[in-house]
Motif scaffolding. Structure first.
Motif, PDB file in Angstrom:
ATOM      1  N   ASN A 238     175.622   7.049 106.193  1.00 48.35           N
ATOM      2  CA  ASN A 238     175.100   7.179 105.008  1.00 48.35           C
ATOM      3  C   ASN A 238     174.270   5.786 104.676  1.00 48.35           C
ATOM      4  N   GLY A 239     173.150   6.056 104.236  1.00 52.78           N
ATOM      5  CA  GLY A 239     172.227   4.984 104.018  1.00 52.78           C
ATOM      6  C   GLY A 239     171.300   4.608 105.164  1.00 52.78           C
ATOM      7  N   VAL A 240     171.636   4.859 106.361  1.00 47.36           N
ATOM      8  CA  VAL A 240     170.973   4.310 107.588  1.00 47.36           C
ATOM      9  C   VAL A 240     169.400   4.710 107.390  1.00 47.36           C
ATOM     10  N   GLU A 241     169.304   6.177 107.082  1.00 48.74           N
ATOM     11  CA  GLU A 241     167.634   6.652 106.824  1.00 48.74           C
ATOM     12  C   GLU A 241     167.032   5.773 105.951  1.00 48.74           C
ATOM     13  N   GLU A 242     167.510   5.076 104.972  1.00 48.35           N
ATOM     14  CA  GLU A 242     166.833   4.040 104.252  1.00 48.35           C
ATOM     15  C   GLU A 242     165.936   3.089 104.862  1.00 48.35           C
TER      16      GLU A 242
ATOM     17  N   ASP B  58     165.035   3.397 108.202  1.00 46.41           N
ATOM     18  CA  ASP B  58     164.300   4.288 109.163  1.00 46.41           C
ATOM     19  C   ASP B  58     162.784   4.790 108.533  1.00 46.41           C
ATOM     20  N   TRP B  59     162.031   3.750 108.232  1.00 45.83           N
ATOM     21  CA  TRP B  59     160.962   4.122 107.747  1.00 45.83           C
ATOM     22  C   TRP B  59     160.137   5.122 108.331  1.00 45.83           C
ATOM     23  N   ASP B  60     159.857   5.172 109.497  1.00 49.82           N
ATOM     24  CA  ASP B  60     158.878   5.876 110.629  1.00 49.82           C
ATOM     25  C   ASP B  60     159.973   7.012 110.993  1.00 49.82           C
ATOM     26  N   ASP B  61     161.006   7.402 110.598  1.00 50.73           N
ATOM     27  CA  ASP B  61     161.669   8.560 110.728  1.00 50.73           C
ATOM     28  C   ASP B  61     161.791   8.887 112.373  1.00 50.73           C
ATOM     29  N   VAL B  62     162.076   7.709 113.260  1.00 50.25           N
ATOM     30  CA  VAL B  62     162.563   8.009 114.623  1.00 50.25           C
ATOM     31  C   VAL B  62     163.807   8.280 114.842  1.00 50.25           C
ATOM     32  N   SER B  63     164.683   7.931 113.846  1.00 43.98           N
ATOM     33  CA  SER B  63     166.112   8.544 114.135  1.00 43.98           C
ATOM     34  C   SER B  63     166.308  10.006 114.129  1.00 43.98           C
ATOM     35  N   ARG B  64     165.649  10.777 113.162  1.00 41.05           N
ATOM     36  CA  ARG B  64     165.574  12.343 113.049  1.00 41.05           C
ATOM     37  C   ARG B  64     165.613  13.074 114.456  1.00 41.05           C
ATOM     38  N   PRO B  65     164.668  12.522 115.322  1.00 42.70           N
ATOM     39  CA  PRO B  65     164.813  13.554 116.582  1.00 42.70           C
ATOM     40  C   PRO B  65     165.930  13.088 117.375  1.00 42.70           C
ATOM     41  N   VAL B  66     166.593  11.671 117.279  1.00 38.24           N
ATOM     42  CA  VAL B  66     167.760  11.463 117.964  1.00 38.24           C
ATOM     43  C   VAL B  66     169.139  12.132 117.313  1.00 38.24           C
ATOM     44  N   ASP B  67     169.000  12.387 116.175  1.00 36.96           N
ATOM     45  CA  ASP B  67     169.983  13.039 115.519  1.00 36.96           C
ATOM     46  C   ASP B  67     170.114  14.689 115.766  1.00 36.96           C
ATOM     47  N   GLU B  68     169.017  15.216 115.785  1.00 32.85           N
ATOM     48  CA  GLU B  68     168.623  16.447 116.227  1.00 32.85           C
ATOM     49  C   GLU B  68     169.341  16.816 117.564  1.00 32.85           C
ATOM     50  N   ARG B  69     168.624  15.991 118.689  1.00 32.44           N
ATOM     51  CA  ARG B  69     169.179  16.165 120.064  1.00 32.44           C
ATOM     52  C   ARG B  69     170.744  15.922 120.247  1.00 32.44           C
ATOM     53  N   ALA B  70     171.158  14.965 119.501  1.00 31.40           N
ATOM     54  CA  ALA B  70     172.671  14.965 119.512  1.00 31.40           C
ATOM     55  C   ALA B  70     173.469  16.118 119.071  1.00 31.40           C
ATOM     56  N   ALA B  71     173.006  16.701 117.927  1.00 26.37           N
ATOM     57  CA  ALA B  71     173.739  17.818 117.358  1.00 26.37           C
ATOM     58  C   ALA B  71     173.428  18.949 118.162  1.00 26.37           C
ATOM     59  N   GLU B  72     172.290  19.180 118.957  1.00 29.92           N
ATOM     60  CA  GLU B  72     171.728  20.269 119.590  1.00 29.92           C
ATOM     61  C   GLU B  72     172.702  20.249 121.045  1.00 29.92           C
ATOM     62  N   ALA B  73     172.967  18.891 121.629  1.00 29.49           N
ATOM     63  CA  ALA B  73     173.939  19.007 122.819  1.00 29.49           C
ATOM     64  C   ALA B  73     175.303  18.976 122.403  1.00 29.49           C
ATOM     65  N   ALA B  74     175.736  18.439 121.059  1.00 29.11           N
ATOM     66  CA  ALA B  74     176.999  18.891 120.815  1.00 29.11           C
ATOM     67  C   ALA B  74     177.423  20.358 120.687  1.00 29.11           C
ATOM     68  N   ARG B  75     176.488  20.778 120.315  1.00 26.56           N
ATOM     69  CA  ARG B  75     176.733  22.518 119.899  1.00 26.56           C
ATOM     70  C   ARG B  75     176.806  23.154 121.346  1.00 26.56           C
TER      71      ARG B  75
ATOM     72  N   LEU C  72     179.436  16.118 117.570  1.00 26.51           N
ATOM     73  CA  LEU C  72     178.774  16.998 116.532  1.00 26.51           C
ATOM     74  C   LEU C  72     178.967  16.273 115.142  1.00 26.51           C
ATOM     75  N   GLY C  73     180.133  15.657 114.907  1.00 26.78           N
ATOM     76  CA  GLY C  73     180.304  15.353 113.465  1.00 26.78           C
ATOM     77  C   GLY C  73     179.511  13.968 113.239  1.00 26.78           C
ATOM     78  N   HIS C  74     179.317  13.223 114.227  1.00 26.87           N
ATOM     79  CA  HIS C  74     178.610  11.956 114.226  1.00 26.87           C
ATOM     80  C   HIS C  74     177.064  12.308 114.112  1.00 26.87           C
ATOM     81  N   ALA C  75     176.661  13.346 114.897  1.00 26.62           N
ATOM     82  CA  ALA C  75     175.358  13.791 114.848  1.00 26.62           C
ATOM     83  C   ALA C  75     175.028  14.464 113.430  1.00 26.62           C
ATOM     84  N   LEU C  76     175.868  15.167 112.843  1.00 30.76           N
ATOM     85  CA  LEU C  76     175.430  15.929 111.534  1.00 30.76           C
ATOM     86  C   LEU C  76     175.416  14.682 110.663  1.00 30.76           C
ATOM     87  N   ALA C  77     176.310  13.745 110.746  1.00 33.16           N
ATOM     88  CA  ALA C  77     176.479  12.695 109.720  1.00 33.16           C
ATOM     89  C   ALA C  77     175.163  11.993 109.561  1.00 33.16           C
TER      90      ALA C  77
END
Length: 128
Positions: A84-88, A90-107, A123-128
């Motif tokens: 929580n708060g990491v996105e603050e 991440d001004w260039d929003d480079v973490s979102r694709p990493v998060d999405e790939r992690a959630a997709e791979a976990a699913r 999956l929990g870490h990726a969704l968090a």
């Protein structure tokens, strides 16, 4: 043989995360592990899916723990990572694709082997 090599690479990544033993090289190790899974044509599909989920989880950890220096939550057994708060930071929003790939791979890994106890954590870490 490819899956065994990928597992060795995973172990090397885990060691490098532990006490910051050469995290600069983790990205290359993960890329090699991904190549191993790509070449593992005869391997158990669940093992490959779980391995890919671990790669994505390590990439997520590399992004949050090392690059954003949010490492305190990863080192303790009783608390999850403080996402929580990491996105603050991440001004260039480079973490979102990493998060999405992690959630997709976990699913995908969860679909391949719903009994694996580690995949829901990925999956929990990726969704968090």
């Amino acid at each position: 043989m490819h899956v065994e090599r990928a597992l060795d690479l995973h172990a090397q990544c885990a060691y490098r995360f532990w006490d910051d033993h050469g995290t600069d090289e983790i990205g290359a190790l993960l890329a090699e592990a991904r190549t191993c899974y790509d070449a593992a044509e005869q391997a158990d599909p669940a093992a490959v899916a779980i391995g890919r989920s671990l790669i994505a989880a390590f990439e997520l950890r590399l992004r949050t723990d090392v690059e954003n220096q949010v490492n305190s939550g990863w080192d303790y057994d009783l608390e999850g990572p403080p996402f929580n708060g990491v996105e603050e930071d991440d001004w260039d929003d480079v973490s979102r694709p990493v998060d999405e790939r992690a959630a997709e791979a976990a699913r995908a890994a969860l679909d391949a082997d719903p009994e694996d106890p580690l995949v829901p954590i990925h999956l929990g870490h990726a969704l968090a």
